[in-house]
Design an enzyme around this catalytic site. Structure first.
Site, PDB file in Angstrom:
ATOM      1  N   LYS A 199      38.479  36.837  31.433  1.00  0.00           N
ATOM      2  CA  LYS A 199      38.614  35.669  30.555  1.00  0.00           C
ATOM      3  C   LYS A 199      37.290  35.033  30.127  1.00  0.00           C
ATOM      4  O   LYS A 199      37.265  34.226  29.196  1.00  0.00           O
ATOM      5  CB  LYS A 199      39.418  34.569  31.277  1.00  0.00           C
ATOM      6  CG  LYS A 199      40.848  34.921  31.534  1.00  0.00           C
ATOM      7  CD  LYS A 199      41.733  34.431  30.400  1.00  0.00           C
ATOM      8  CE  LYS A 199      42.997  35.202  30.244  1.00  0.00           C
ATOM      9  NZ  LYS A 199      42.911  36.393  29.400  1.00  0.00           N
TER      10      LYS A 199
ATOM     11  N   PRO B 197      36.013  37.489  37.457  1.00  0.00           N
ATOM     12  CA  PRO B 197      36.216  38.413  36.327  1.00  0.00           C
ATOM     13  C   PRO B 197      37.572  39.135  36.309  1.00  0.00           C
ATOM     14  O   PRO B 197      37.866  39.823  35.330  1.00  0.00           O
ATOM     15  CB  PRO B 197      35.069  39.424  36.490  1.00  0.00           C
ATOM     16  CG  PRO B 197      34.687  39.354  37.921  1.00  0.00           C
ATOM     17  CD  PRO B 197      34.965  37.957  38.379  1.00  0.00           C
TER      18      PRO B 197
END
Ligand code: PHB
Length: 402
Positions: free
Chosen positions: A308, A304
């Site tokens: 994206k 994370p």
């Protein structure tokens, strides 16, 4: 719905497995082009609308929501930031994404809010989402009449969706990827030796934009959800038990890792949710077999740190919808056959960026001291070089789809 030999059969053009961002965006993109779809989802509506995931939208995702007429609540409630703060050695550095990318901003709007908006609009359009399905399997993928077979509820009747194409948008653990035989598939994977402990706290924002901090005690991230609720993360052992983390211990780590020389302070509040997630990078190639096309987390995972995940899922289905539209307009399959190759070119760049942000910002005891110093040099370079900051910014706000 018709009954064939005791099995209820629905017919549609595109059968979609999974009502996450990929499945829902696909249904909307197809509907706008007059193509019918049905979504099957094994969770309940309340569950998909309540699952907490990362909350950053790339600029083109925001533009797409607005173009599709789905952006009204987002434009009212999201947080729009001109950039992010990178913090290391006790110093803060603002990366001016908006200035570096010709006006593209960082939009913080939680994934479950996007899901809520997309589900409501889909049902309002008369779209079909079958929630709470049980055991789901895919059939006849190498014919032009592929089928999704599922149980209504855990022990209910078996139903089928007969369609022209199947979109497997059912996440990392769904049945779609497994329907691409291992013999024709390459899975690329990297598992990181750390995870994130994430909390939600009832407190006012401590800073006007996201802070990504590299500290000798490990990575920390300050994000937001609303003027009253903040989201924060700290790097931890992915196998650690959340029971070992009292609220006091969490706050003391957050204070230590986010501290600055400049006297900035973090505002505490009651913690009402906490959990640990593991981190991995994963890519499946190819993302198709016969008339099955997989998208989003079913095909790839990013850690994370680059924010994206959702954007990558939406980019996949933009590419997929173009192939499907081309087929229904012209009868051609060429563009659809290019789906995997086209999507993977962008996916690998997002994988690279997510891996780069992750390795640069975390502390990793498994690395040599040499490698650890390289990451600090990288950070120093990014915040002092216009070229390096521009490269980070253009990846963070989102690379073009074409
Ligand atoms: C979040 O707000 O949950 C969030 C923000 C940025 C990230 C990851 C998660 O890179």
């Amino acid at each position: 719905m018709v009954n064939r030999g005791g099995t209820c059969v629905r017919r549609t053009q595109v059968g979609i497995v999974g009502a996450g961002p990929a499945g829902l965006f696909l249904a909307h993109l197809l509907h706008r082009q007059g193509i019918e779809s049905v979504i099957v989802e094994n969770r309940s509506r309340a569950e998909i609308e309540g699952t907490i995931r990362a909350g950053v939208l790339e600029q083109w995702t925001v533009d797409l929501m607005n173009e599709m007429g789905l952006g009204a609540r987002m434009m009212r409630e999201a947080h729009f930031h001109s950039g992010i703060t990178l913090r290391f050695n006790g110093d803060s550095h603002h990366i001016d994404m908006e200035g570096l990318t010709g006006g593209k901003r960082v939009t913080v709007y939680a994934q479950h809010e996007v899901i809520r908006d997309l589900v409501a609009a889909r049902l309002e359009d008369g779209g079909e989402i079958v929630f709470n399905v049980g055991e789901t399997s895919l059939h006849d993928l190498d014919t032009d009449r592929p089928k999704i077979r599922y149980r209504c509820g855990k022990d209910g009747e078996v139903e089928e969706i007969h369609c022209d194409f199947i979109a497997g948008c059912d996440g990392f653990h769904g049945p779609s990827r497994a329907a691409i035989p291992a013999a024709v598939r390459t899975d690329y994977q990297k598992v990181y030796p750390f995870g994130w402990l994430g909390i939600l706290t009832e407190a006012p924002p401590s800073h006007p934009e996201l802070i990504y901090a590299n500290h000798e005690r490990g990575f920390a991230l300050l994000s937001t959800r609303s003027p009253e609720i903040q989201r924060l993360y700290i790097q931890c052992d992915p196998k650690d038990d959340i029971a070992h983390w009292s609220d006091d211990r969490i706050w003391s780590e957050l204070h230590a890792r986010l501290a600055t020389k400049g006297g900035w302070s973090l505002t505490e509040g009651p913690i009402f949710q906490k959990g640990i997630i593991a981190m991995r990078s994963f890519v499946c190639d190819p993302m198709q077999r016969g008339r099955l096309f997989i998208a989003g987390d079913a095909a790839h995972i990013v850690p994370p740190t680059g924010a994206k995940g959702l954007n990558l899922a939406v980019a996949d289905v933009v590419v997929l919808s173009r192939g499907l539209v081309d087929h229904y307009r012209s009868g051609r399959l060429e563009r659809l056959e290019q789906y995997s190759a086209t999507a993977l070119r962008r996916i690998w760049k997002a994988e690279r960026f997510s891996w780069y942000m992750t390795t640069m910002l975390h502390r990793n005891e498994a690395e040599t001291p040499f490698e650890q110093r390289i990451h600090l040099a990288d950070l120093d370079y990014v915040v002092h070089s216009h070229a390096a900051a521009t490269a980070l910014a253009e990846n963070y706000v989102g690379l073009p789809i074409d």
